[in-house]
Enzyme design. Structure first.
Site, PDB file in Angstrom:
ATOM      1  CB  THR A 140      -0.944   0.011   1.210  1.00  0.00           C
ATOM      2  OG1 THR A 140      -0.177  -0.130   2.410  1.00  0.00           O
ATOM      3  CG2 THR A 140      -1.937  -1.149   1.121  1.00  0.00           C
ATOM      4  CB  THR A 142       1.277   5.524   3.726  1.00  0.00           C
ATOM      5  OG1 THR A 142       0.415   6.507   3.147  1.00  0.00           O
ATOM      6  CG2 THR A 142       2.036   6.145   4.875  1.00  0.00           C
ATOM      7  CB  CYS A 143       2.759   0.401   4.045  1.00  0.00           C
ATOM      8  SG  CYS A 143       1.186   0.622   4.920  1.00  0.00           S
ATOM      9  CB  SER A 144       5.159   0.697  -0.531  1.00  0.00           C
ATOM     10  OG  SER A 144       4.400  -0.478  -0.348  1.00  0.00           O
TER      11      SER A 144
END
Length: 256
Positions: A140, A142-144
């Site tokens: 996803t 923001t996570c990546s």
């Protein structure tokens, strides 16, 4: 004079309708009545019509009338009670807090040889200083783009300050976590752990329901980072939902 068969039929029809109506809306429990009542229905109440005999109401030996439970007792000796109120059952778990011991759970990951392994949270944290951070989902945005890359970048600094293990947790399967980590160059700097069934996430009390989102994420984990020493939470940075404001690598570095 005895009532006609038609009158008896009407009496029984009314009685059956009343009983059926009450049975449909009330909580009913079967309770034995005295044997005398089975042999002579009029003993239930002296004012019952005389033609309500054992034969006319179809009572057989061993057949038990039903007692309808209400808070009050009726003049017929029947006890009635309203259906029990249903209480709202809460399945929520209290959110983990500073000073709490991390709940134990089994997480999975792929080792350097590509073999699927499992690890208990208790074994992962026993006697160690560990940084755990969680993301709502691998791959996803923001996570990546921010969360995992930040810890990969700051891994050496964190370990220089005494951190033994840095691990990222997500409610994704181990295959997805491996592919995600490889794509972002996590290597041996950050351990990618799968909480595929969400057991650890649920035990922490940080479930995030994204079922209403069009991406079809379902139930995931809130974003957080924490520092645990020997399994005891020393620092907890828990975000609201999937926000990314206080759970980055820099936020952990500032408290070490």
């Amino acid at each position: 004079p005895h009532p006609s068969p038609l009158s008896r039929f009407l009496w029984l029809s009314v009685l059956c309708c009343v009983c059926a109506s009450m049975a449909a809306s009330l909580h009913i429990t079967a309770t034995p009545l005295p044997s005398a009542c089975l042999s002579e229905p009029r003993k239930l109440h002296p004012k019952l019509p005389p033609f309500l005999t054992k034969r006319s109401v179809g009572l057989q030996s061993g057949t038990l009338p039903m007692r309808l439970r209400f808070p009050q007792r009726s003049s017929l000796g029947l006890t009635f009670r309203s259906p029990p109120a249903r209480s709202a059952l809460s399945t929520s778990t209290a959110t983990i807090a500073v000073g709490d011991k991390l709940p134990d759970a089994t997480l999975s990951y792929f080792d350097k040889e590509g073999t699927l392994q499992t690890v208990e949270v208790s074994a992962l944290t026993k006697g160690k200083k560990v940084v755990l951070f969680a993301v709502p989902g691998a791959f996803t945005p923001t996570c990546s783009q921010k969360h995992l890359p930040g810890f990969v970048e700051k891994a050496d600094e964190l370990k220089a300050k005494g951190v033994d293990t840095i691990a990222c947790i997500a409610v994704n399967d181990a295959f997805v976590m491996r592919a995600w980590g490889e794509g972002l160059g996590a290597g041996d700097k950050v351990l990618l752990l799968s909480d595929g069934n969400g057991h650890f996430t649920e035990a922490l009390g940080v479930k995030l329901d994204l079922s209403d989102k069009p991406a079809g994420l379902g139930v995931r984990s809130k974003r957080y980072s924490l520092l645990a020493e020997d399994g005891i939470v020393k620092v907890l940075n828990l975000e609201e939902g999937g926000s990314f404001t206080i759970s980055g690598a820099e936020d952990i570095l500032t408290v070490l």
